[in-house]
Design an enzyme around this catalytic site. Structure first.
Site, PDB file in Angstrom:
ATOM      1  N   ARG A  36      10.764  -0.708  11.343  1.00 25.50           N
ATOM      2  CA  ARG A  36       9.619  -0.456  12.231  1.00 25.50           C
ATOM      3  C   ARG A  36       9.602  -1.417  13.414  1.00 25.50           C
ATOM      4  NH1 ARG A  36       4.513   0.099   8.233  1.00 25.50           N
ATOM      5  NH2 ARG A  36       3.578  -1.176   9.872  1.00 25.50           N
ATOM      6  N   LYS A  71       0.835  -1.206   0.000  1.00 25.68           N
ATOM      7  CA  LYS A  71       0.000   0.000   0.000  1.00 25.68           C
ATOM      8  C   LYS A  71       0.875   1.263   0.000  1.00 25.68           C
ATOM      9  CE  LYS A  71      -2.095  -1.175   3.880  1.00 25.68           C
ATOM     10  NZ  LYS A  71      -1.433  -2.473   4.196  1.00 25.68           N
ATOM     11  N   ARG A  86      11.726  -5.183   5.172  1.00 23.24           N
ATOM     12  CA  ARG A  86      11.490  -3.762   4.854  1.00 23.24           C
ATOM     13  C   ARG A  86      12.332  -2.811   5.708  1.00 23.24           C
ATOM     14  NH1 ARG A  86       5.495  -1.892   5.453  1.00 23.24           N
ATOM     15  NH2 ARG A  86       5.788  -2.947   7.438  1.00 23.24           N
ATOM     16  N   ARG A  93     -10.181   0.534   8.301  1.00 21.92           N
ATOM     17  CA  ARG A  93      -9.722  -0.812   8.629  1.00 21.92           C
ATOM     18  C   ARG A  93     -10.772  -1.619   9.373  1.00 21.92           C
ATOM     19  NH1 ARG A  93      -3.872   0.051   8.656  1.00 21.92           N
ATOM     20  NH2 ARG A  93      -2.862  -1.885   9.228  1.00 21.92           N
ATOM     21  N   ARG A 122      -0.954  -9.001  13.149  1.00 15.89           N
ATOM     22  CA  ARG A 122      -1.453  -8.002  12.183  1.00 15.89           C
ATOM     23  C   ARG A 122      -2.269  -8.677  11.083  1.00 15.89           C
ATOM     24  NH1 ARG A 122       4.087  -5.162  10.933  1.00 15.89           N
ATOM     25  NH2 ARG A 122       2.934  -4.188   9.226  1.00 15.89           N
TER      26      ARG A 122
HETATM   27  P1  AP5 Z   1       4.790  -1.647   1.867  1.00 16.18           P
HETATM   28  O1  AP5 Z   1       4.438  -0.834   0.659  1.00 16.18           O
HETATM   29  O2  AP5 Z   1       5.542  -0.996   2.951  1.00 16.18           O
HETATM   30  O3  AP5 Z   1       3.491  -2.398   2.415  1.00 16.18           O
HETATM   31  P2  AP5 Z   1       2.205  -1.839   3.173  1.00 16.18           P
HETATM   32  O4  AP5 Z   1       1.000  -2.460   2.540  1.00 16.18           O
HETATM   33  O5  AP5 Z   1       2.258  -0.356   3.275  1.00 16.18           O
HETATM   34  O6  AP5 Z   1       2.415  -2.574   4.560  1.00 16.18           O
HETATM   35  P3  AP5 Z   1       2.309  -2.029   6.050  1.00 16.18           P
HETATM   36  O7  AP5 Z   1       3.086  -3.005   6.892  1.00 16.18           O
HETATM   37  O8  AP5 Z   1       2.689  -0.588   6.133  1.00 16.18           O
HETATM   38  O9  AP5 Z   1       0.798  -2.207   6.311  1.00 16.18           O
HETATM   39  P4  AP5 Z   1       0.091  -2.235   7.648  1.00 16.18           P
HETATM   40  O10 AP5 Z   1      -1.279  -2.124   7.195  1.00 16.18           O
HETATM   41  O11 AP5 Z   1       0.379  -3.400   8.528  1.00 16.18           O
HETATM   42  O12 AP5 Z   1       0.756  -1.009   8.461  1.00 16.18           O
HETATM   43  P5  AP5 Z   1       0.223   0.433   8.829  1.00 16.18           P
HETATM   44  O13 AP5 Z   1       1.378   1.335   8.912  1.00 16.18           O
HETATM   45  O14 AP5 Z   1      -0.932   0.801   8.001  1.00 16.18           O
HETATM   46  O15 AP5 Z   1       5.616  -2.931   1.330  1.00 16.18           O
HETATM   47  C1  AP5 Z   1       6.191  -3.856   2.241  1.00 16.18           C
HETATM   48  C2  AP5 Z   1       7.577  -4.286   1.742  1.00 16.18           C
HETATM   49  O16 AP5 Z   1       7.432  -5.084   0.565  1.00 16.18           O
HETATM   50  C3  AP5 Z   1       8.495  -3.111   1.339  1.00 16.18           C
HETATM   51  O17 AP5 Z   1       9.810  -3.390   1.729  1.00 16.18           O
HETATM   52  C4  AP5 Z   1       8.384  -3.058  -0.196  1.00 16.18           C
HETATM   53  O18 AP5 Z   1       9.582  -2.604  -0.780  1.00 16.18           O
HETATM   54  C5  AP5 Z   1       8.081  -4.496  -0.566  1.00 16.18           C
HETATM   55  N1  AP5 Z   1       7.143  -4.590  -1.676  1.00 16.18           N
HETATM   56  C6  AP5 Z   1       6.036  -3.811  -1.893  1.00 16.18           C
HETATM   57  N2  AP5 Z   1       5.373  -4.204  -3.010  1.00 16.18           N
HETATM   58  C7  AP5 Z   1       6.070  -5.282  -3.497  1.00 16.18           C
HETATM   59  C8  AP5 Z   1       5.872  -6.127  -4.644  1.00 16.18           C
HETATM   60  N3  AP5 Z   1       4.829  -5.955  -5.485  1.00 16.18           N
HETATM   61  N4  AP5 Z   1       6.784  -7.129  -4.847  1.00 16.18           N
HETATM   62  C9  AP5 Z   1       7.839  -7.280  -3.987  1.00 16.18           C
HETATM   63  N5  AP5 Z   1       8.075  -6.518  -2.901  1.00 16.18           N
HETATM   64  C10 AP5 Z   1       7.185  -5.528  -2.660  1.00 16.18           C
HETATM   65  O19 AP5 Z   1      -0.344   0.185  10.318  1.00 16.18           O
HETATM   66  C11 AP5 Z   1       0.520  -0.133  11.386  1.00 16.18           C
HETATM   67  C12 AP5 Z   1      -0.283  -0.244  12.672  1.00 16.18           C
HETATM   68  O20 AP5 Z   1      -0.893   1.026  12.965  1.00 16.18           O
HETATM   69  C13 AP5 Z   1      -1.457  -1.235  12.648  1.00 16.18           C
HETATM   70  O21 AP5 Z   1      -1.034  -2.548  12.949  1.00 16.18           O
HETATM   71  C14 AP5 Z   1      -2.370  -0.634  13.722  1.00 16.18           C
HETATM   72  O22 AP5 Z   1      -1.899  -0.936  15.022  1.00 16.18           O
HETATM   73  C15 AP5 Z   1      -2.200   0.856  13.503  1.00 16.18           C
HETATM   74  N6  AP5 Z   1      -3.187   1.406  12.555  1.00 16.18           N
HETATM   75  C16 AP5 Z   1      -2.906   2.002  11.347  1.00 16.18           C
HETATM   76  N7  AP5 Z   1      -4.032   2.389  10.737  1.00 16.18           N
HETATM   77  C17 AP5 Z   1      -5.052   2.033  11.549  1.00 16.18           C
HETATM   78  C18 AP5 Z   1      -6.469   2.141  11.463  1.00 16.18           C
HETATM   79  N8  AP5 Z   1      -7.064   2.699  10.392  1.00 16.18           N
HETATM   80  N9  AP5 Z   1      -7.208   1.658  12.492  1.00 16.18           N
HETATM   81  C19 AP5 Z   1      -6.627   1.093  13.580  1.00 16.18           C
HETATM   82  N10 AP5 Z   1      -5.300   0.952  13.716  1.00 16.18           N
HETATM   83  C20 AP5 Z   1      -4.511   1.417  12.713  1.00 16.18           C
HETATM   84 MG    MG Z   2       2.450   1.002   4.879  1.00 16.77          MG
END
Ligand code: AP5
Ligand code: MG
Length: 216
Positions: free
Chosen positions: A161, A13, A127, A88, A172
């Site tokens: 992270r 994402k 990552r 979410r 997660r």
């Molecule tokens: P990346 O693009 O970083 O993936 P991402 O989908 O952004 O993954 P996240 O881990 O950030 O998602 P998340 O939903 O768990 O975390 P968030 O910060 O939202 O890609 C990952 C890796 O793969 C990178 O190294 C990239 O280079 C590689 N890659 C990407 N695409 C690729 C491809 N096609 N092929 C190969 N490699 C690839 O949330 C974190 C925490 O915050 C949650 O757990 C929760 O506690 C809280 N939180 C956030 N939002 C909310 C909400 N709305 N409600 C409640 N809690 C929330």
């Molecule tokens: Mg992300």
């Protein structure tokens, strides 16, 4: 354009949001990034969110809805935004709908990034990001052109992270399947859900997204 990127942790994402921002001239709104900034700054929201995030659970709906509601009113959101990691839960999706209706704004698309769980652990544990500009990398899939130097800003410090470990990823993923996956039928019923193959390489996923969304 106003859109949602929907997908499990590590689906890509954040990676795709960065690319779509440039193409469409819109901003990325990542609740994960905003919460991490609040934790780093030690704000009240950050203090409430820290342990929840480290456990891989979801922060309460009222906190994230409040953050997004304030953020979309800012001037840089005028041309549109990419919601990354929000909504979410069904409660968040309903709050978003009410918020947009009240502001007389419309959601153009919800893009689901489909990736098998087996691939996600490797993506997340590999990552890292530039400590200075936030550019994202991966140990195997996306390395800087010159090892140890950020392509974007030339700096040499990188961060990982606190929740990017194999144990927390399991929690997660569980949270995603139990609380976020029900948003797929919610948006499918509204006729705005589109799907890309998130297992494809990064450039191919971008190509699929642009094909779905239009040239920009
Ligand atoms: P990346 O693009 O970083 O993936 P991402 O989908 O952004 O993954 P996240 O881990 O950030 O998602 P998340 O939903 O768990 O975390 P968030 O910060 O939202 O890609 C990952 C890796 O793969 C990178 O190294 C990239 O280079 C590689 N890659 C990407 N695409 C690729 C491809 N096609 N092929 C190969 N490699 C690839 O949330 C974190 C925490 O915050 C949650 O757990 C929760 O506690 C809280 N939180 C956030 N939002 C909310 C909400 N709305 N409600 C409640 N809690 C929330
Ligand atoms: Mg992300």
């Amino acid at each position: 354009m106003r859109m949602i990127l929907l997908g499990p942790p590590g689906a890509g994402k954040g990676t795709q949001a960065q690319r779509l921002m440039d193409t469409y001239g819109i901003v990325q709104l990542s609740t994960g990034d905003m919460l991490r900034a609040a934790v780093a700054a030690g704000t009240e929201v950050g203090l409430r969110a820290k342990s929840v995030m480290e456990a891989g659970a979801l922060v309460s709906d009222d906190i994230v809805v409040g953050i997004i509601s304030d953020r979309v009113d800012e001037a840089d959101c005028k041309n549109g935004f990419i919601l990354d990691g929000f909504p979410r839960t069904l409660a968040q999706a309903e709050a978003l709908e009410a918020m947009l209706t009240e502001k007389a704004l419309r959601l153009d698309a919800v893009v689901e990034m489909q990736v098998d769980d087996g691939l996600l652990v490797d993506r997340i544990t590999g990552r890292y990001t530039c400590a200075n500009c936030g550019a994202g990398y991966h140990d195997k899939n996306l390395q800087p052109k010159v090892a140890g130097i950020c392509d974007n800003c030339g700096r040499t410090e990188f961060n990982r992270r606190a929740d990017d470990n194999a144990e927390t990823v399991v929690s997660r993923l569980k949270a995603y399947h139990e609380q976020t996956a029900p948003l797929l039928p919610f948006y499918r019923d509204k006729g705005i859900l589109k799907t890309v193959d998130g297992m494809a390489d990064i450039d191919e996923v971008t190509r699929q997204m642009k094909a779905l969304l239009g040239a920009g």
